[in-house]
Design an enzyme around this catalytic site. Structure first.
Site, mmCIF file in Angstrom:
data_model
loop_
_atom_site.group_PDB
_atom_site.id
_atom_site.type_symbol
_atom_site.label_atom_id
_atom_site.label_comp_id
_atom_site.label_asym_id
_atom_site.label_seq_id
_atom_site.Cartn_x
_atom_site.Cartn_y
_atom_site.Cartn_z
ATOM 1 N N ASP A 176 0.830 -1.190 0.000
ATOM 2 C CA ASP A 176 0.000 0.000 0.000
ATOM 3 C C ASP A 176 0.870 1.249 0.000
ATOM 4 O O ASP A 176 1.966 1.250 -0.574
ATOM 5 C CB ASP A 176 -0.930 -0.033 1.224
ATOM 6 C CG ASP A 176 -2.306 0.539 0.937
ATOM 7 O OD1 ASP A 176 -2.400 1.762 0.740
ATOM 8 O OD2 ASP A 176 -3.270 -0.235 0.912
ATOM 9 N N ASP A 201 -3.328 2.777 17.727
ATOM 10 C CA ASP A 201 -4.141 1.595 17.431
ATOM 11 C C ASP A 201 -3.325 0.449 16.842
ATOM 12 O O ASP A 201 -3.838 -0.674 16.733
ATOM 13 C CB ASP A 201 -5.260 1.952 16.451
ATOM 14 C CG ASP A 201 -6.307 2.859 17.067
ATOM 15 O OD1 ASP A 201 -6.328 3.010 18.304
ATOM 16 O OD2 ASP A 201 -7.116 3.439 16.300
ATOM 17 N N HIS A 219 -3.831 5.759 3.368
ATOM 18 C CA HIS A 219 -4.547 4.563 2.927
ATOM 19 C C HIS A 219 -4.016 3.309 3.599
ATOM 20 O O HIS A 219 -4.775 2.484 4.120
ATOM 21 C CB HIS A 219 -4.427 4.456 1.405
ATOM 22 C CG HIS A 219 -5.329 3.438 0.793
ATOM 23 N ND1 HIS A 219 -4.959 2.129 0.651
ATOM 24 C CD2 HIS A 219 -6.575 3.551 0.281
ATOM 25 C CE1 HIS A 219 -5.946 1.464 0.062
ATOM 26 N NE2 HIS A 219 -6.936 2.297 -0.171
ATOM 27 N N SER A 246 -11.411 -1.630 -1.169
ATOM 28 C CA SER A 246 -10.189 -1.717 -0.360
ATOM 29 C C SER A 246 -10.468 -2.172 1.061
ATOM 30 O O SER A 246 -9.880 -3.147 1.529
ATOM 31 C CB SER A 246 -9.489 -0.367 -0.333
ATOM 32 O OG SER A 246 -8.656 -0.229 -1.431
#
Length: 390
Positions: free
Chosen positions: A61, A70, A96, A268
């Protein structure tokens, strides 16, 4: 609010991935209640057996924010195969890729990790491989021109550096999209090493449903998108290669601007959900082959379409709980898959097991008679005369 398409590109590769709402500040503790994907795919049922520990998911990516609360502690040292573009701290860096990684392996944060995004496989590791740039990166066109082999190289690098699953929430579904032998060979290489490969089916549902690559390569688990009501999203590409579907609308994701979360839509996030499901299966049953796992997802899918599958939903909505449960009854493949010789065509059927298992979603008619093969070869030669991507 307007929607903007984040199409990171590397060379001729256009990310079919994520269209998102502009990032909206939110209290972290309000994020968890907005997540609907874990419940939709019965992740909690799978968590009774595994949460993905011991499995590494390679995320090919735009890069990943390894220090995001997180994800902290879950992200391994990866590889940047683009070598230019935005850097950490820039607004167009790793948006992304961080979002996809949070869907896969987000573990939340806070004293009891009750805040932030909780992924489908929250104990899995992420191996980031940067192969594309964000759409708003000023150097994306340069990367597109200079880094033509980044995706193929990224697949091979991931396969050689510990990936147990490869997630590609990206693709080329332009009018000129076509299979690239280098990418195809890289995918077959990963599959031959026993690594399942997942890709988004494409976001071309409103523009012609063009075939998207890498989703359409043999052996790939291709994922379409549904909304929270179980309906097909209008953008989701409909095609013969669809394996299963997954949540792909209003999916909450983490953002490198760490006080911000955002809702995204696209095939995605749907692919990321399925990659995480594969991670759960591999964590509990690491010896299953890519072909077995692909069929397992199809055989255990929810809301199966009439006839067993269709081009919209594939075999139905992926079910992590049912897949992990059913995997217990499978015997590992007697040997690892071996690459199929391509002969005169490079777009071959992909690796096969010693005991071949027919794909339950009716993949491609590679077993057609000699006359059918001749017709396919003729059509292929005619097709190759089309303009290539540029």
């Amino acid at each position: 609010m307007t929607k903007s398409l984040l199409r990171g590109t590397a060379v001729a590769l256009v990310s079919a991935a994520l269209a998102v709402l502009p990032a909206v500040p939110a209290q972290a503790d309000s994020i968890r209640i907005q997540e609907w994907a874990p419940e939709a795919v019965h992740a909690q049922q799978a968590w009774k057996t595994t949460k993905g520990a011991g499995v590494t998911v390679a995320v090919l990516d735009t890069g990943v924010d390894a220090d995001h609360p997180d994800l902290k502690g879950q992200v391994l040292t990866g590889k940047d195969l683009v070598g230019l573009g935005a850097e950490q701290g820039d607004p167009s860096w790793a948006v992304h890729g961080t979002g996809m990684s949070s869907i896969i392996a987000g573990h939340g944060h806070g004293p009891g990790r009750e805040d932030g995004v909780l992924g489908i496989a929250p104990e899995a590791r992420i191996l980031p491989v940067r192969v594309i740039l964000e759409d708003d990166d000023p150097q994306r066109q340069q990367a597109r021109n200079e880094k033509a082999g980044a995706l193929a190289d990224g697949i091979r690098w991931a396969a050689d550096h510990g990936a147990d699953v490869i997630n590609m929430s990206l693709g080329d579904d332009s009018e000129s999209a076509h299979p690239e032998p280098r990418e195809d060979a890289a995918i077959q290489y990963a599959l031959s090493k026993g690594i399942p490969v997942v890709a988004s089916a494409g976001n071309d549902g409103e523009k012609g449903d063009h075939v998207s690559y890498p989703a359409a390569y043999p052996g790939v688990i291709a994922v379409t998108a549904i909304d929270h009501l179980g309906n097909r999203t209008t953008f989701s590409t409909r095609h013969w290669y669809a394996t299963v579907c997954a949540p792909g609308e209003h999916v909450v994701m983490s953002h490198p601007q760490r006080t911000t979360y955002y809702n995204g839509w696209g095939t995605s996030p749907a692919a990321a959900v399925v990659s995480a499901t594969v991670a759960l299966v591999r964590s509990a049953y690491p010896d299953l082959s890519p072909a077995q796992i692909k069929r397992l997802l199809a055989d255990t899918a929810q809301d199966r379409p009439e006839g067993g599958r269709d081009d919209i939903f594939g075999a139905g909505l992926v079910d992590a709980g049912a897949a992990v449960e059913a995997a217990a009854d499978l015997k590992p493949a007697r040997q690892k898959p071996v690459p199929v010789a391509y002969a005169d065509r490079y777009f071959g059927p992909g690796p096969t097991d010693e005991a071949p298992v027919e794909d339950s979603v009716g993949w491609l008619p590679w077993t057609a008679g000699a006359a059918g093969l001749a017709l396919m070869a003729t059509a292929f030669l005619l097709w190759r005369g089309r303009p290539t991507r540029h």
